[in-house]
Design an enzyme around this catalytic site. Structure first.
Site, mmCIF file in Angstrom:
data_model
loop_
_atom_site.group_PDB
_atom_site.id
_atom_site.type_symbol
_atom_site.label_atom_id
_atom_site.label_comp_id
_atom_site.label_asym_id
_atom_site.label_seq_id
_atom_site.Cartn_x
_atom_site.Cartn_y
_atom_site.Cartn_z
ATOM 1 N N CYS A 118 0.797 -1.239 0.000
ATOM 2 C CA CYS A 118 0.000 0.000 0.000
ATOM 3 C C CYS A 118 0.819 1.273 0.000
ATOM 4 C CB CYS A 118 -0.920 0.005 1.214
ATOM 5 S SG CYS A 118 -2.063 -1.372 1.206
HETATM 6 N N1 LIG Z 1 -2.725 -6.038 1.896
HETATM 7 C C1 LIG Z 1 -3.155 -5.011 2.605
HETATM 8 O O1 LIG Z 1 -2.758 -4.834 3.744
HETATM 9 C C2 LIG Z 1 -4.186 -4.044 2.048
HETATM 10 C C3 LIG Z 1 -4.814 -3.156 2.936
HETATM 11 C C4 LIG Z 1 -5.782 -2.287 2.458
HETATM 12 C C5 LIG Z 1 -6.088 -2.269 1.102
HETATM 13 N N2 LIG Z 1 -5.453 -3.110 0.242
HETATM 14 C C6 LIG Z 1 -5.846 -3.076 -1.169
HETATM 15 O O2 LIG Z 1 -6.708 -4.183 -1.426
HETATM 16 C C7 LIG Z 1 -6.522 -4.678 -2.754
HETATM 17 C C8 LIG Z 1 -6.130 -6.154 -2.706
HETATM 18 O O3 LIG Z 1 -4.907 -6.286 -2.013
HETATM 19 P P1 LIG Z 1 -4.400 -7.658 -1.404
HETATM 20 O O4 LIG Z 1 -3.249 -7.314 -0.507
HETATM 21 O O5 LIG Z 1 -5.524 -8.450 -0.859
HETATM 22 O O6 LIG Z 1 -3.843 -8.371 -2.707
HETATM 23 P P2 LIG Z 1 -3.455 -9.922 -2.872
HETATM 24 O O7 LIG Z 1 -2.476 -9.980 -3.983
HETATM 25 O O8 LIG Z 1 -3.102 -10.497 -1.548
HETATM 26 O O9 LIG Z 1 -4.818 -10.609 -3.310
HETATM 27 C C9 LIG Z 1 -5.437 -10.355 -4.510
HETATM 28 C C10 LIG Z 1 -6.052 -11.652 -5.008
HETATM 29 O O10 LIG Z 1 -6.773 -11.349 -6.196
HETATM 30 C C11 LIG Z 1 -6.583 -12.396 -7.118
HETATM 31 N N3 LIG Z 1 -6.888 -11.893 -8.452
HETATM 32 C C12 LIG Z 1 -6.111 -11.194 -9.297
HETATM 33 N N4 LIG Z 1 -6.801 -10.890 -10.406
HETATM 34 C C13 LIG Z 1 -8.047 -11.412 -10.267
HETATM 35 C C14 LIG Z 1 -9.200 -11.446 -11.070
HETATM 36 N N5 LIG Z 1 -9.216 -10.827 -12.253
HETATM 37 N N6 LIG Z 1 -10.276 -12.076 -10.599
HETATM 38 C C15 LIG Z 1 -10.260 -12.675 -9.400
HETATM 39 N N7 LIG Z 1 -9.194 -12.683 -8.585
HETATM 40 C C16 LIG Z 1 -8.092 -12.057 -9.014
HETATM 41 C C17 LIG Z 1 -5.149 -12.826 -6.899
HETATM 42 O O11 LIG Z 1 -4.929 -14.154 -7.361
HETATM 43 C C18 LIG Z 1 -5.044 -12.718 -5.364
HETATM 44 O O12 LIG Z 1 -5.402 -13.921 -4.724
HETATM 45 C C19 LIG Z 1 -5.479 -3.767 -3.371
HETATM 46 O O13 LIG Z 1 -6.118 -2.721 -4.021
HETATM 47 C C20 LIG Z 1 -4.734 -3.220 -2.159
HETATM 48 O O14 LIG Z 1 -4.133 -1.982 -2.436
HETATM 49 C C21 LIG Z 1 -4.522 -4.011 0.695
#
Ligand SMILES: NC(=O)c1ccc[n+]([C@@H]2O[C@H](COP(=O)([O-])OP(=O)(O)OC[C@H]3O[C@@H](n4cnc5c(N)ncnc54)[C@H](O)[C@@H]3O)[C@@H](O)[C@H]2O)c1
Length: 446
Positions: free
Chosen positions: A280
């Site tokens: 992030c």
């Molecule tokens: N990790 C954090 O601490 C955090 C905190 C707040 C917000 N966010 C935001 O949340 C969002 C997700 O982050 P995350 O850390 O969970 O990412 P991540 O990479 O852990 O998880 C994303 C998942 O989405 C899947 N994916 C990718 N493309 C896809 C598609 N087209 N259809 C279905 N699934 C798909 C991936 O295989 C993966 O399992 C981002 O925008 C991030 O900025 C993350």
């Protein structure tokens, strides 16, 4: 449809949510999506998880976790009980009444928003969109993403927003590894494209989150998330810059922050480190600076904070070079142990970790790199870096055989007193050696 009929339809959807009869689909089973899945399951909702990664789907179907912060038992109870199903078959997107999008929003090589995941997901939803569905974006993105990117695509089906289908934005505030605040306890900012979209979204989150904070528009909610992350990024950059100045002045910045923190008002402590990491803070601010260009606006604080934070691994490396030099050793050929490669304490995630930049710079200078991280047994490939390394067991022999250990991540299970005792030299970027004054001569803060 008449207004009275629309209102009745909305009330029916809300009743369905309140009675747990609404089925919830969550797209993206990662650090954000999976805790959300479990929170809905805990409240008795029927959940359908979607992911393009069939390995993750297979693991979840067997009730197994792939995230350190989530034990398998929390997943398996719901899989066994029938409350949780997971699939990579996106034709099933017609099944859920509410669909939450939690897919990645990274940057391209040119540091611009990479929206391909949101675009692909929206297209999958568009193909099956049906009356009565609520779609919520949770991924972090610039103000306008929900209404400029997702809304037109969904409206192209002929279904009408706020009447036939509903669209909302609610940013995720998940903090992996934080045991003090669970998904249930973290207040949730919620917005809707129309008042009815907001009403339904507030009702959904109200079932699983203690405090829902409605805001007037998706753009306000999108900017709220970015403000939170930019606030951190700018403040971390500030203390990182002051750290470098304090070092030159012979002052311990950590002592100064501790003293300043005793002020009961007007000061929130931020701590310096080896550079910024994670999914992030190093990424999200650039979503806003990119969008700002459309308004002839330059976001100078974001740029400056980015520049400073990106420079910190170079500073750490220069401190390592100097520390070795002080012992008549050159960086070329030096054997260095990196302690902790995760982007922060007690997590198993090395995405965008400053350890990667530090290791890369050290390798380019000819050092031999080893690492130890209890949570990351081997280093996978990353956006910018590729290391073929496995975590070395932390033993006395290992510490006796290196030229220096560099503390990059302050995992709490490591006994730093023991490390300092056995390693010839310690470069400490996290102040873990604060109370180890006895070994002062072999400690360099960086
Ligand atoms: N990790 C954090 O601490 C955090 C905190 C707040 C917000 N966010 C935001 O949340 C969002 C997700 O982050 P995350 O850390 O969970 O990412 P991540 O990479 O852990 O998880 C994303 C998942 O989405 C899947 N994916 C990718 N493309 C896809 C598609 N087209 N259809 C279905 N699934 C798909 C991936 O295989 C993966 O399992 C981002 O925008 C991030 O900025 C993350």
């Amino acid at each position: 449809m008449k207004i009275g009929t629309v209102n009745m339809a909305i009330d029916q959807i809300i009743k369905k949510i309140e009675k747990r009869e609404a089925r919830v689909g969550i797209i993206g089973m990662g650090y954000v999506g999976l805790p959300l899945v479990l929170r809905f399951c805990e409240e008795g909702f029927q959940i359908l998880g979607f992911d393009v990664d069939s390995k993750k789907v297979a693991q979840l179907k067997k009730g197994r976790s792939y995230l350190k912060s989530i034990p398998s038992s929390r997943i398996s109870q719901f899989v066994r009980g029938g409350g949780l199903d997971v699939t990579d078959d996106f034709s099933r997107l017609a099944e859920p009444d509410c669909i939450l999008i939690c897919v990645p929003t990274p940057l391209t090589e040119k540091m611009e928003p990479d929206l391909q995941y949101i675009e692909k997901t929206t297209e999958s939803i568009r193909e099956r969109l049906r009356k009565g569905q609520l779609i919520i974006l949770e991924s972090t993105s610039y103000p306008g993403t929900t209404e400029e990117l997702i809304l037109p695509q969904l409206e192209s089906t002929g279904l009408r927003i706020g009447k036939d289908f509903f669209l909302a934005y609610s940013p995720e505030r998940e903090d992996p590894g934080n045991k003090r605040f669970t998904t249930h306890q973290i207040p949730k900012v919620v917005s809707g494209v129309t008042p009815s979209c907001l009403k339904i979204a507030v009702s959904l989150y109200g079932q699983i989150i203690k405090q829902v904070v409605p805001v007037s528009s998706p753009r306000a909610a999108e900017l709220t998330k970015l403000l939170e992350n930019i606030y951190r990024s700018v403040n971390i950059a500030l203390v990182n810059e002051l750290k470098m100045l304090a070092d030159r002045m012979g002052i311990d910045i950590w002592e100064v922050i501790e003293a300043a923190s005793t002020k009961p008002f007007g000061f929130s402590p931020f701590y310096p480190g080896p550079g910024m990491g994670g999914h992030c803070i190093p990424i999200d601010p650039f979503y806003l600076s990119w969008k700002a260009r459309e308004y002839d606006f330059t976001t100078r604080f974001i740029q400056l904070a980015g520049e400073i934070n990106v420079s910190i691994p170079y500073y750490v490396v220069s401190k390592i070079v100097d520390a070795l030099n002080g012992r008549r050793k050159s960086i070329k050929g030096a054997k260095l142990l990196i302690l902790g490669v995760a982007y922060k304490r007690d997590v198993d995630d090395a995405r965008e970790s400053p350890a990667l930049a530090i290791m890369d710079l050290l390798q380019k200078k000819g050092a031999t790199i080893l690492y130890h991280d209890p949570y990351i047994p081997s280093l996978p490939s990353f956006r910018k870096y590729r290391f073929k390394l496995k975590s070395s067991p932390l033993t006395k022999q290992l510490l006796h055989g290196i030229d220096a250990a560099v503390v990059v991540t302050d995992h709490s299970q490591i006994d730093y007193g023991w490390v300092v005792k056995h390693a010839p030299l310690i470069i400490d970027t996290r102040n873990v050696t604060k109370d180890l004054k006895r070994w002062k001569r072999k400690i360099v803060k960086a």
